[in-house]
Design a protein around this motif. Sequence first.
Motif, PDB file in Angstrom:
ATOM      1  N   GLU A  10       0.823  -1.204   0.000  1.00 22.51           N
ATOM      2  CA  GLU A  10       0.000   0.000   0.000  1.00 22.51           C
ATOM      3  C   GLU A  10       0.858   1.255   0.000  1.00 22.51           C
ATOM      4  OE1 GLU A  10      -3.922  -1.850   2.269  1.00 22.51           O
ATOM      5  OE2 GLU A  10      -2.249  -1.077   3.443  1.00 22.51           O
ATOM      6  N   ALA A  11       2.034   1.179   0.608  1.00 17.48           N
ATOM      7  CA  ALA A  11       2.968   2.310   0.555  1.00 17.48           C
ATOM      8  C   ALA A  11       3.393   2.581  -0.887  1.00 17.48           C
ATOM      9  CB  ALA A  11       4.193   2.036   1.427  1.00 17.48           C
ATOM     10  N   LEU A  12       3.622   1.518  -1.651  1.00 16.17           N
ATOM     11  CA  LEU A  12       3.967   1.686  -3.071  1.00 16.17           C
ATOM     12  C   LEU A  12       2.812   2.325  -3.831  1.00 16.17           C
ATOM     13  CD1 LEU A  12       5.737  -1.724  -3.820  1.00 16.17           C
ATOM     14  CD2 LEU A  12       6.820   0.505  -3.514  1.00 16.17           C
ATOM     15  N   LEU A  13       1.600   1.908  -3.537  1.00 20.76           N
ATOM     16  CA  LEU A  13       0.436   2.515  -4.185  1.00 20.76           C
ATOM     17  C   LEU A  13       0.365   4.010  -3.891  1.00 20.76           C
ATOM     18  CD1 LEU A  13      -2.481  -0.042  -3.644  1.00 20.76           C
ATOM     19  CD2 LEU A  13      -1.150   0.349  -5.705  1.00 20.76           C
ATOM     20  N   CYS A  14       0.787   4.382  -2.686  1.00 20.83           N
ATOM     21  CA  CYS A  14       0.764   5.793  -2.282  1.00 20.83           C
ATOM     22  C   CYS A  14       1.983   6.558  -2.782  1.00 20.83           C
ATOM     23  CB  CYS A  14       0.673   5.898  -0.765  1.00 20.83           C
ATOM     24  SG  CYS A  14      -0.896   5.349  -0.071  1.00 20.83           S
ATOM     25  N   GLY A  15       2.885   5.893  -3.498  1.00 22.31           N
ATOM     26  CA  GLY A  15       4.053   6.565  -4.047  1.00 22.31           C
ATOM     27  C   GLY A  15       5.139   6.844  -3.033  1.00 22.31           C
ATOM     28  N   LYS A  16       5.208   6.055  -1.957  1.00 22.72           N
ATOM     29  CA  LYS A  16       6.204   6.286  -0.915  1.00 22.72           C
ATOM     30  C   LYS A  16       7.441   5.413  -1.115  1.00 22.72           C
ATOM     31  CE  LYS A  16       3.377   9.107   1.054  1.00 22.72           C
ATOM     32  NZ  LYS A  16       3.634  10.559   1.081  1.00 22.72           N
ATOM     33  N   PRO A  17       8.639   5.944  -0.881  1.00 20.96           N
ATOM     34  CA  PRO A  17       9.851   5.114  -0.904  1.00 20.96           C
ATOM     35  C   PRO A  17       9.735   4.009   0.138  1.00 20.96           C
ATOM     36  CG  PRO A  17      10.427   7.449  -0.890  1.00 20.96           C
ATOM     37  CD  PRO A  17       8.947   7.370  -0.621  1.00 20.96           C
ATOM     38  N   LEU A  18       9.964   2.775  -0.282  1.00 19.18           N
ATOM     39  CA  LEU A  18       9.763   1.622   0.595  1.00 19.18           C
ATOM     40  C   LEU A  18      11.042   0.800   0.714  1.00 19.18           C
ATOM     41  CD1 LEU A  18       7.849  -0.341   2.173  1.00 19.18           C
ATOM     42  CD2 LEU A  18       7.490  -1.499  -0.030  1.00 19.18           C
ATOM     43  N   THR A  19      11.390   0.450   1.961  1.00 18.60           N
ATOM     44  CA  THR A  19      12.508  -0.447   2.222  1.00 18.60           C
ATOM     45  C   THR A  19      11.964  -1.708   2.865  1.00 18.60           C
ATOM     46  OG1 THR A  19      13.998   1.431   2.586  1.00 18.60           O
ATOM     47  CG2 THR A  19      14.728  -0.716   3.379  1.00 18.60           C
ATOM     48  N   THR A  20      12.268  -2.878   2.268  1.00 20.97           N
ATOM     49  CA  THR A  20      11.783  -4.152   2.800  1.00 20.97           C
ATOM     50  C   THR A  20      12.931  -4.950   3.402  1.00 20.97           C
ATOM     51  OG1 THR A  20      12.111  -5.409   0.744  1.00 20.97           O
ATOM     52  CG2 THR A  20      10.030  -4.210   0.985  1.00 20.97           C
ATOM     53  N   PHE A  21      12.619  -5.729   4.438  1.00 16.72           N
ATOM     54  CA  PHE A  21      13.621  -6.563   5.102  1.00 16.72           C
ATOM     55  C   PHE A  21      13.270  -8.044   5.047  1.00 16.72           C
ATOM     56  CE2 PHE A  21      14.804  -2.448   6.464  1.00 16.72           C
ATOM     57  CZ  PHE A  21      16.141  -2.510   6.818  1.00 16.72           C
ATOM     58  N   GLY A  22      12.076  -8.374   4.619  1.00 12.26           N
ATOM     59  CA  GLY A  22      11.699  -9.759   4.395  1.00 12.26           C
ATOM     60  C   GLY A  22      11.633 -10.034   2.903  1.00 12.26           C
ATOM     61  N   LEU A  23      10.876 -11.072   2.556  1.00 15.42           N
ATOM     62  CA  LEU A  23      10.683 -11.428   1.149  1.00 15.42           C
ATOM     63  C   LEU A  23       9.190 -11.410   0.821  1.00 15.42           C
ATOM     64  CD1 LEU A  23      13.206 -14.401   0.906  1.00 15.42           C
ATOM     65  CD2 LEU A  23      13.478 -12.146  -0.142  1.00 15.42           C
ATOM     66  N   PRO A  24       8.559 -10.248   0.897  1.00 10.64           N
ATOM     67  CA  PRO A  24       7.138 -10.179   0.534  1.00 10.64           C
ATOM     68  C   PRO A  24       6.960 -10.352  -0.966  1.00 10.64           C
ATOM     69  CG  PRO A  24       7.994  -7.973   0.862  1.00 10.64           C
ATOM     70  CD  PRO A  24       9.099  -8.918   1.248  1.00 10.64           C
ATOM     71  N   TRP A  25       5.745 -10.636  -1.393  1.00 12.26           N
ATOM     72  CA  TRP A  25       5.483 -10.881  -2.816  1.00 12.26           C
ATOM     73  C   TRP A  25       5.769  -9.666  -3.680  1.00 12.26           C
ATOM     74  CZ3 TRP A  25       1.908  -7.815  -5.263  1.00 12.26           C
ATOM     75  CH2 TRP A  25       1.010  -7.128  -4.451  1.00 12.26           C
ATOM     76  N   TYR A  26       5.726  -8.450  -3.114  1.00 13.65           N
ATOM     77  CA  TYR A  26       5.933  -7.237  -3.903  1.00 13.65           C
ATOM     78  C   TYR A  26       7.392  -6.792  -3.934  1.00 13.65           C
ATOM     79  CZ  TYR A  26       5.289  -5.594   0.895  1.00 13.65           C
ATOM     80  OH  TYR A  26       5.368  -5.441   2.253  1.00 13.65           O
ATOM     81  N   ALA A  27       8.285  -7.546  -3.303  1.00 10.42           N
ATOM     82  CA  ALA A  27       9.718  -7.204  -3.327  1.00 10.42           C
ATOM     83  C   ALA A  27      10.399  -7.890  -4.505  1.00 10.42           C
ATOM     84  CB  ALA A  27      10.380  -7.617  -2.017  1.00 10.42           C
ATOM     85  N   GLY A  28      11.478  -7.293  -4.969  1.00  9.08           N
ATOM     86  CA  GLY A  28      12.270  -7.889  -6.040  1.00  9.08           C
ATOM     87  C   GLY A  28      11.844  -7.513  -7.437  1.00  9.08           C
ATOM     88  N   TRP A  29      10.848  -6.614  -7.545  1.00 10.25           N
ATOM     89  CA  TRP A  29      10.341  -6.217  -8.855  1.00 10.25           C
ATOM     90  C   TRP A  29      10.890  -4.859  -9.299  1.00 10.25           C
ATOM     91  CZ3 TRP A  29       7.952 -10.171 -11.096  1.00 10.25           C
ATOM     92  CH2 TRP A  29       7.343 -11.139 -10.280  1.00 10.25           C
ATOM     93  N   GLY A  30      11.771  -4.288  -8.512  1.00 12.27           N
ATOM     94  CA  GLY A  30      12.398  -3.039  -8.916  1.00 12.27           C
ATOM     95  C   GLY A  30      11.687  -1.789  -8.466  1.00 12.27           C
ATOM     96  N   VAL A  31      10.729  -1.904  -7.552  1.00 12.59           N
ATOM     97  CA  VAL A  31      10.015  -0.714  -7.093  1.00 12.59           C
ATOM     98  C   VAL A  31      10.239  -0.455  -5.604  1.00 12.59           C
ATOM     99  CG1 VAL A  31       8.259  -0.756  -8.888  1.00 12.59           C
ATOM    100  CG2 VAL A  31       7.908  -2.078  -6.778  1.00 12.59           C
ATOM    101  N   SER A  32      11.105  -1.232  -4.970  1.00  9.16           N
ATOM    102  CA  SER A  32      11.394  -1.035  -3.555  1.00  9.16           C
ATOM    103  C   SER A  32      12.878  -1.281  -3.296  1.00  9.16           C
ATOM    104  CB  SER A  32      10.539  -1.971  -2.676  1.00  9.16           C
ATOM    105  OG  SER A  32      10.680  -3.319  -3.093  1.00  9.16           O
ATOM    106  N   ASP A  33      13.355  -0.795  -2.162  1.00 11.38           N
ATOM    107  CA  ASP A  33      14.738  -0.995  -1.729  1.00 11.38           C
ATOM    108  C   ASP A  33      14.752  -2.239  -0.856  1.00 11.38           C
ATOM    109  OD1 ASP A  33      17.267  -0.907  -0.668  1.00 11.38           O
ATOM    110  OD2 ASP A  33      17.078   1.078   0.243  1.00 11.38           O
ATOM    111  N   ASP A  34      15.206  -3.354  -1.397  1.00  9.98           N
ATOM    112  CA  ASP A  34      15.064  -4.652  -0.745  1.00  9.98           C
ATOM    113  C   ASP A  34      16.386  -5.089  -0.110  1.00  9.98           C
ATOM    114  OD1 ASP A  34      12.397  -4.814  -1.764  1.00  9.98           O
ATOM    115  OD2 ASP A  34      13.243  -5.387  -3.705  1.00  9.98           O
ATOM    116  N   ARG A  35      16.355  -5.340   1.202  1.00  7.04           N
ATOM    117  CA  ARG A  35      17.577  -5.617   1.955  1.00  7.04           C
ATOM    118  C   ARG A  35      17.770  -7.092   2.319  1.00  7.04           C
ATOM    119  NH1 ARG A  35      19.008  -0.629   4.410  1.00  7.04           N
ATOM    120  NH2 ARG A  35      18.277   1.021   3.014  1.00  7.04           N
TER     121      ARG A  35
END
Length: 378
Positions: free
Chosen positions: A266-291
């Motif tokens: 939902e943060a991505l939908l709102c246009g917010k910079p997002l940093t993830t620390f797990g492996l959610p389904w929306y990570a790894g597609w190039g729209v978040s900072d994945d750690r």
Amino acid sequence: MFLFSDGLQSINNNNRRKRIVKNAYIPSRGIRKIPHLSTLLPEFHICKDGKGAEAVVGWGLRPTTHKARAFAAEHQLPFIALEDGFLRSLGLGVAGYPPYSIVYDNIGIYYDTTRPSRLEQLILAADAMPSETLAQARQAMDFILKHHLSKYNHAPELSDNHPLRSPSKSETVLIIDQTFGDMAIQYGGADASTFELMFQTALNENPQADIWVKTHPDVLCGKKQGYLTQLAQQHRVHLLAEDINPISLLQNVDKVYCVTSQMGFEALLCGKPLTTFGLPWYAGWGVSDDRHPKIGSLVQTQRRAPATCCSSSPQLICNTAATSTPIPAKQATSLMSSTIWRRSNAKTTNCVASYIASVCLCGNARLPNRSLTYPLAV
């Protein structure tokens, strides 16, 4: 009042008319008691015993599905995993509110990154989606943001006089907590130490920011425990101890940190910079900072296909006919919700819209055939 749009309903209905009704064995009494289940699963005749079964249905990866999975394996029948839909209900499930949408997956389940899922494959195939579907997806995105829709829709808007609206620092950072026992954490490559790492990283990377920790609604109502409640009891950190509509909250922060929570999407939908620390389904597609250290393996095994993106920095590189200049991730994410961009392989894509199309319009999320009215959160 909010009425599910006829457009979304018609797409789901048209897809279902082509399906052949099969006998589905559902061992779980709890699943069989879900209101409108036959409407949510129109392609199945629901059976409480396995005689003549052509498919077996269970709930995600809960231990209670062992019997159903074992029966499916023994009789060589397809297993269908169900889960709460991303737009689930008016109130909380733990408070007794039934789901008005469900996730249907005949491959895996979206929060389990140890194996493929239907949602993952739909996103990978997003380039082949008809333009009409992508247009419907963008309409759905606009509708979700306009009406502040989320998984649960009982919480009030962020009040005008809430302290978060009057930050004492130049930036406001939101850290999203989750509940103990959440399957999305276990199967998203995370644990308690992941939340501690996320929390400390957010503090270290944002020394001049106001830090807010968002607890899960189930924690607020006393039904479950979170990971960050105690860590949040320190200087410079504010604990959101009240229930607030997620979209309303996200629209008033500058940056978001999460593990696997749906609020990350939902943060991505709102246009917010997002940093993830797990492996959610929306990570790894190039729209978040994945750690997460294993995020690269999902790309290497072709289970993720990011747009031309540098995941280690908050910038998205858009190779288009119009520009090759890096732009901030916040701006890029916002643009992707309304603009068709080109990957380096020249195939058109719309990352964010593809997610919504996959979730809402391509059979992964099930909505009842009849129209449903919800009061909006006020």
